[in-house]
Design an enzyme around this catalytic site. Structure first.
Site, PDB file in Angstrom:
ATOM      1  N   GLY A  94     -58.760  96.107 -40.144  1.00 28.98           N
ATOM      2  CA  GLY A  94     -57.952  96.416 -41.326  1.00 28.98           C
ATOM      3  C   GLY A  94     -58.471  95.879 -42.639  1.00 28.98           C
ATOM      4  O   GLY A  94     -58.252  96.482 -43.685  1.00 28.98           O
ATOM      5  N   GLU A 102     -56.937  89.208 -44.766  1.00 27.11           N
ATOM      6  CA  GLU A 102     -56.093  90.079 -43.922  1.00 27.11           C
ATOM      7  C   GLU A 102     -55.662  91.302 -44.718  1.00 27.11           C
ATOM      8  O   GLU A 102     -55.437  91.205 -45.922  1.00 27.11           O
ATOM      9  CB  GLU A 102     -54.819  89.317 -43.529  1.00 27.11           C
ATOM     10  N   ASP A 103     -55.496  92.421 -44.042  1.00 28.49           N
ATOM     11  CA  ASP A 103     -54.939  93.590 -44.732  1.00 28.49           C
ATOM     12  C   ASP A 103     -53.446  93.402 -45.005  1.00 28.49           C
ATOM     13  O   ASP A 103     -52.968  93.661 -46.096  1.00 28.49           O
ATOM     14  CB  ASP A 103     -55.189  94.878 -43.925  1.00 28.49           C
ATOM     15  N   ASP A 156     -47.285  90.936 -41.565  1.00 29.07           N
ATOM     16  CA  ASP A 156     -46.118  91.712 -41.153  1.00 29.07           C
ATOM     17  C   ASP A 156     -45.118  90.760 -40.483  1.00 29.07           C
ATOM     18  O   ASP A 156     -44.356  90.083 -41.151  1.00 29.07           O
ATOM     19  CB  ASP A 156     -46.638  92.809 -40.222  1.00 29.07           C
ATOM     20  N   LYS A 160     -45.138  92.045 -45.929  1.00 29.18           N
ATOM     21  CA  LYS A 160     -43.791  92.597 -45.720  1.00 29.18           C
ATOM     22  C   LYS A 160     -42.862  91.442 -45.383  1.00 29.18           C
ATOM     23  O   LYS A 160     -42.658  91.140 -44.196  1.00 29.18           O
ATOM     24  CB  LYS A 160     -43.792  93.560 -44.535  1.00 29.18           C
ATOM     25  N   PHE A 200     -43.828 101.418 -42.880  1.00 31.81           N
ATOM     26  CA  PHE A 200     -45.188 101.539 -42.366  1.00 31.81           C
ATOM     27  C   PHE A 200     -46.091 102.205 -43.395  1.00 31.81           C
ATOM     28  O   PHE A 200     -45.762 103.249 -43.943  1.00 31.81           O
ATOM     29  CB  PHE A 200     -45.184 102.326 -41.060  1.00 31.81           C
ATOM     30  N   VAL A 201     -47.235 101.586 -43.666  1.00 34.27           N
ATOM     31  CA  VAL A 201     -48.167 102.127 -44.651  1.00 34.27           C
ATOM     32  C   VAL A 201     -49.558 102.337 -44.041  1.00 34.27           C
ATOM     33  O   VAL A 201     -49.909 101.694 -43.048  1.00 34.27           O
ATOM     34  CB  VAL A 201     -48.277 101.191 -45.884  1.00 34.27           C
ATOM     35  N   ASP A 238     -54.374 101.539 -40.713  1.00 39.90           N
ATOM     36  CA  ASP A 238     -54.415 102.754 -39.911  1.00 39.90           C
ATOM     37  C   ASP A 238     -53.071 103.079 -39.294  1.00 39.90           C
ATOM     38  O   ASP A 238     -52.200 102.223 -39.141  1.00 39.90           O
ATOM     39  CB  ASP A 238     -55.399 102.581 -38.751  1.00 39.90           C
ATOM     40  N   ARG A 284     -57.709 104.815 -42.294  1.00 37.33           N
ATOM     41  CA  ARG A 284     -58.315 103.602 -42.862  1.00 37.33           C
ATOM     42  C   ARG A 284     -59.172 103.896 -44.093  1.00 37.33           C
ATOM     43  O   ARG A 284     -59.313 103.051 -44.973  1.00 37.33           O
ATOM     44  CB  ARG A 284     -59.218 102.913 -41.832  1.00 37.33           C
TER      45      ARG A 284
HETATM   46  N1  HPA Z   1     -49.541  99.823 -41.403  1.00 33.09           N
HETATM   47  C1  HPA Z   1     -50.625  99.710 -40.602  1.00 33.09           C
HETATM   48  N2  HPA Z   1     -50.847  98.642 -39.838  1.00 33.09           N
HETATM   49  C2  HPA Z   1     -49.928  97.658 -39.858  1.00 33.09           C
HETATM   50  C3  HPA Z   1     -48.775  97.722 -40.666  1.00 33.09           C
HETATM   51  C4  HPA Z   1     -48.566  98.866 -41.466  1.00 33.09           C
HETATM   52  O1  HPA Z   1     -47.567  99.014 -42.210  1.00 33.09           O
HETATM   53  N3  HPA Z   1     -48.099  96.558 -40.469  1.00 33.09           N
HETATM   54  C5  HPA Z   1     -48.818  95.839 -39.573  1.00 33.09           C
HETATM   55  N4  HPA Z   1     -49.917  96.475 -39.206  1.00 33.09           N
HETATM   56 MG    MG Z   2     -53.574  99.049 -36.862  1.00 30.54          MG
END
Ligand code: HPA
Ligand code: MG
Length: 183
Positions: A49, A103-104, A107, A135, A156-157, A163, A169
């Site tokens: 990510g 990190e992307d 969560d 989030k 969810f994004v 992805d 991605r």
């Molecule tokens: N999107 C994609 N991957 C993720 C997300 C999301 O919102 N949250 C945690 N992993």
């Molecule tokens: Mg993923």
């Protein structure tokens, strides 16, 4: 930016433009450059990510630094599996180093919450986390990154590294799951 994006069975709508993302990443890069000047930090990007965020953050942070990637996935589909896998692929010794985990998205917080103590055992000089997205409403354990790009609602994004079952991605912008397509 596209009006909507279809990935597998789901339709996503625009959420953050590439320009908004780039402006924020530039700010984060400048901030990190200020905080770490003269310290030669080791950025550790968490695959898959963080690959785009890492690439842009690296270019926005003009100080001496090292860069490495690891793999550490605990997510499948659109909901967390909660199972935390361990880190693989780090060859660089981290003892005595200033680490910046890239990190992307933060969560549930469980992944890093479980993983940071493991990293601490290797005696780095310091560990901070840079997350493009957070989030806060999705947290299951208390966790905050030191550097956060955007706080977003619990939706969810996809895009810019994120992805939906491995698609999306490579989108330069970030898209959100349209409410009407929720199962
Ligand atoms: N999107 C994609 N991957 C993720 C997300 C999301 O919102 N949250 C945690 N992993
Ligand atoms: Mg993923």
């Amino acid at each position: 930016m596209l009006d909507s994006v279809q990935l597998h069975d789901l339709t996503f709508t625009p959420y953050l433009s590439a320009r908004q993302i780039q402006e924020r990443v530039q700010e984060l890069g400048r901030q990190i450059a200020e905080d770490y000047a003269g310290k030669r930090p080791l950025f550790i990007g968490i695959l898959n990510g963080a690959f785009l965020f890492m690439a842009d953050l690296a270019r926005a942070c003009p100080i001496e630094a090292d860069f490495a990637f690891v793999r550490l996935s605990s997510y499948e589909g659109t909901s967390s599996t909660g199972s935390v896998k361990t880190m693989i692929g780090l060859r660089e010794p981290v003892e005595g180093r200033h680490l910046i985990l890239v990190e992307d998205i933060i969560d549930t917080g469980q992944t890093l919450h479980a993983f940071l103590p493991e990293l601490a055992r290797q005696k780095p000089a310091s560990v901070k986390v840079a997350a493009l997205l957070s989030k806060p409403q999705a947290r299951k354990v208390a966790f905050e990154a030191e550097y956060t790009g955007f706080e977003i609602p619990n939706e969810f994004v996809v895009g810019y590294g994120l992805d939906y079952n491995e698609l999306g991605r490579n989108l330069p912008d970030i898209y959100s799951l349209a409410a009407s397509t929720l199962p």
